[in-house]
Design a protein around this motif. Structure first.
Motif, short mmCIF file in Angstrom:
data_model
loop_
_atom_site.label_atom_id
_atom_site.label_comp_id
_atom_site.label_asym_id
_atom_site.label_seq_id
_atom_site.Cartn_x
_atom_site.Cartn_y
_atom_site.Cartn_z
N ALA A 190 23.55 2.44 9.15
CA ALA A 190 22.80 3.09 10.22
C ALA A 190 21.54 3.75 9.69
O ALA A 190 20.47 3.68 10.31
N ALA A 191 21.66 4.36 8.52
CA ALA A 191 20.48 5.00 7.92
C ALA A 191 19.44 3.98 7.54
O ALA A 191 18.24 4.19 7.71
N ALA A 192 19.88 2.82 7.01
CA ALA A 192 18.93 1.79 6.60
C ALA A 192 18.19 1.20 7.80
O ALA A 192 17.07 0.71 7.67
N ALA A 193 18.86 1.20 9.00
CA ALA A 193 18.25 0.60 10.18
C ALA A 193 17.34 1.56 10.94
O ALA A 193 16.75 1.18 11.94
N SER A 194 17.20 2.80 10.49
CA SER A 194 16.37 3.77 11.18
C SER A 194 14.90 3.37 11.10
O SER A 194 14.47 2.74 10.14
N PRO A 195 14.08 3.73 12.14
CA PRO A 195 12.64 3.35 12.15
C PRO A 195 11.90 3.87 10.92
O PRO A 195 11.02 3.18 10.39
N ALA A 196 12.23 5.07 10.45
CA ALA A 196 11.51 5.61 9.29
C ALA A 196 11.73 4.76 8.06
O ALA A 196 10.80 4.46 7.30
N ASN A 197 12.99 4.34 7.83
CA ASN A 197 13.28 3.50 6.66
C ASN A 197 12.64 2.13 6.79
O ASN A 197 12.17 1.55 5.80
N LYS A 198 12.64 1.56 8.02
CA LYS A 198 11.98 0.26 8.21
C LYS A 198 10.50 0.36 7.91
O LYS A 198 9.91 -0.52 7.28
N MET A 199 9.86 1.45 8.39
CA MET A 199 8.43 1.64 8.11
C MET A 199 8.17 1.77 6.63
O MET A 199 7.21 1.22 6.09
N ARG A 200 9.07 2.51 5.93
CA ARG A 200 8.90 2.71 4.48
C ARG A 200 9.02 1.39 3.73
O ARG A 200 8.31 1.15 2.76
N ARG A 201 9.93 0.51 4.19
CA ARG A 201 10.09 -0.78 3.52
C ARG A 201 8.87 -1.68 3.69
O ARG A 201 8.59 -2.52 2.85
N HIS A 202 8.13 -1.49 4.81
CA HIS A 202 6.98 -2.36 5.07
C HIS A 202 5.66 -1.77 4.56
O HIS A 202 4.61 -2.40 4.73
N LEU A 203 5.70 -0.59 3.97
CA LEU A 203 4.47 0.02 3.47
C LEU A 203 3.74 -0.86 2.45
O LEU A 203 2.51 -0.99 2.50
N PRO A 204 4.43 -1.48 1.47
CA PRO A 204 3.70 -2.34 0.52
C PRO A 204 2.95 -3.48 1.20
O PRO A 204 1.82 -3.78 0.85
N ILE B 191 1.79 -3.54 4.29
CA ILE B 191 0.65 -2.97 5.03
C ILE B 191 -0.49 -2.67 4.07
O ILE B 191 -1.67 -2.96 4.34
N ALA B 192 -0.15 -2.08 2.90
CA ALA B 192 -1.19 -1.74 1.92
C ALA B 192 -1.89 -2.99 1.42
O ALA B 192 -3.12 -3.02 1.26
N LEU B 193 -1.13 -4.06 1.18
CA LEU B 193 -1.74 -5.31 0.70
C LEU B 193 -2.67 -5.90 1.76
O LEU B 193 -3.73 -6.44 1.44
N ALA B 194 -2.26 -5.82 3.04
CA ALA B 194 -3.10 -6.36 4.11
C ALA B 194 -4.43 -5.60 4.20
O ALA B 194 -5.50 -6.21 4.34
N VAL B 195 -4.38 -4.27 4.12
CA VAL B 195 -5.60 -3.46 4.17
C VAL B 195 -6.50 -3.79 2.99
O VAL B 195 -7.72 -3.95 3.12
N LEU B 196 -5.89 -3.93 1.79
CA LEU B 196 -6.67 -4.26 0.60
C LEU B 196 -7.34 -5.62 0.74
O LEU B 196 -8.50 -5.80 0.35
N ALA B 197 -6.62 -6.60 1.32
CA ALA B 197 -7.20 -7.94 1.51
C ALA B 197 -8.40 -7.89 2.44
O ALA B 197 -9.42 -8.55 2.20
N VAL B 198 -8.32 -7.09 3.53
CA VAL B 198 -9.44 -6.97 4.47
C VAL B 198 -10.65 -6.36 3.78
O VAL B 198 -11.80 -6.81 3.96
N ILE B 199 -10.43 -5.34 2.93
CA ILE B 199 -11.54 -4.70 2.22
C ILE B 199 -12.21 -5.69 1.27
O ILE B 199 -13.44 -5.78 1.18
N ILE B 200 -11.40 -6.47 0.54
CA ILE B 200 -11.96 -7.44 -0.41
C ILE B 200 -12.79 -8.49 0.31
O ILE B 200 -13.89 -8.87 -0.13
N ILE B 201 -12.27 -9.00 1.45
CA ILE B 201 -13.02 -10.00 2.22
C ILE B 201 -14.36 -9.43 2.70
O ILE B 201 -15.40 -10.11 2.65
N ALA B 202 -14.35 -8.18 3.16
CA ALA B 202 -15.59 -7.55 3.63
C ALA B 202 -16.61 -7.42 2.51
O ALA B 202 -17.80 -7.68 2.68
#
Length: 306
Positions: free
Chosen positions: A98-112, A114-125
């Motif tokens: 139940a703790a692993a399925a919480s929105p906060a934990n899901k967001m934390r797992r996807h942080l890497p 999200i960071a890679l996507a933002v970095l890719a956009v900056i490099i393309i620009a």
């Protein structure tokens, strides 16, 4: 030592398992395994676990668990299902899931990601901006008046038709020769790739041991990739009698082991062979022609020159 415990211990030793190996495969704590071998069933968490642990122990070391439980039925306490319900692993891990399925934990797992996507956009620009600036700087200005254009009045020396024909024929011959060389090189490269493909011959499972012969084996940069299909599997890689890697793979998980250069023979041991897949470099090894759950797969290789 209790008779059933002695029989289980003897089968374990014949399989070549230590108590630590058995703990890795069955997930039963080592102290409980010792208690089973000594016949000290009171040390186990409940009567249900006595039968369940003995059955799992017997299946892992290659014994008929049902026949064993029937043979020693008078020595094994009766089961009490309510203890299993109260101490079920599923109920213990429900809070964790139940703790692993919480929105906060899901967001934390996807942080890497999200960071890679933002970095890719900056490099393309940044790349786009640099390209645009370089294109703007390379534009040439058109001359303002015709005085900057210089026209030469000298005539080019004439070339005879015979000389021009010879030059054309020579160029055609060179182009044809180059095309033949490229075609020959392409065929050689294709032939080399075909001959370098691994040839894998898998034997049948005999007494929990399976032999695999690999031909066209490269001398270096070889890997063995292990994966668990639909259920967990404990797997180890053994080279020259030494365990190079061992661990438990969950369903869908893979692990790649780099083999030392010059390795010509090695083994893969699995506690759940029917759910284990093996890949050598990029070639799949089909070990499905075996029924043993606990199995040792011995690999023997031959180089491309043999």
């Amino acid at each position: 030592m209790d008779e059933i415990g002695q029989k289980l211990r003897t089968a374990r030793i014949e399989k070549g398992y230590t108590l630590d190996d058995l703990q890795q495969i069955t997930k039963i704590q080592k102290r409980y395994l010792i208690a089973i071998e000594e016949g000290n069933f009171d040390a186990l968490p409940g009567d249900f676990y006595v039968r369940a642990f003995i059955k799992q122990y017997a299946d892992t070391v290659g014994l008929d668990s049902d026949a064993l439980l029937t043979q020693f039925q008078q020595d094994i306490p009766d089961t009490q299902p309510q203890e299993y319900v109260e101490q079920s692993v599923e109920s213990k891990t429900r809070a964790t899931r139940a703790a692993a399925a919480s929105p906060a934990n899901k967001m934390r797992r996807h942080l890497p990601q999200i960071a890679l996507a933002v970095l890719a956009v900056i490099i393309i620009a940044v790349v786009y901006f640099i390209t645009w600036r370089a294109s703007a700087d390379n534009k040439q200005a058109i001359p303002a008046d015709s005085s900057s254009v210089v026209v030469s009045s000298k005539k080019e020396p004439s070339v005879s038709k015979s000389s021009a024909a010879k030059n054309t024929a020579s160029a055609s011959s060179k182009a044809s020769s180059s095309a033949v060389k490229k075609s020959s090189s392409s065929k050689k490269s294709s032939s080399s790739k075909t001959s370098d493909k691994l040839s894998v011959a898998v034997g049948t499972d005999a007494n929990s041991v399976q032999a695999v012969t690999v031909k066209n084996w490269p001398a270096k940069s070889n890997t063995v990739t292990l994966a668990a299909k639909d259920s967990a599997a404990w797997v180890s890689v053994i080279i020259n009698g030494t365990t190079t890697w061992q661990g438990s793979l969950s369903a869908g998980q893979t692990h790649t082991v780099s083999l030392p250069d010059g390795t010509t023979a090695f083994s893969v041991k699995s506690g759940n062979a029917t759910a284990t897949t093996i890949k050598l470099n990029k070639t799949n090894v089909d070990i499905s022609n075996g029924t043993s759950i606990v199995r040792t797969i011995n690999f023997t290789t031959e180089s491309a020159g043999n």
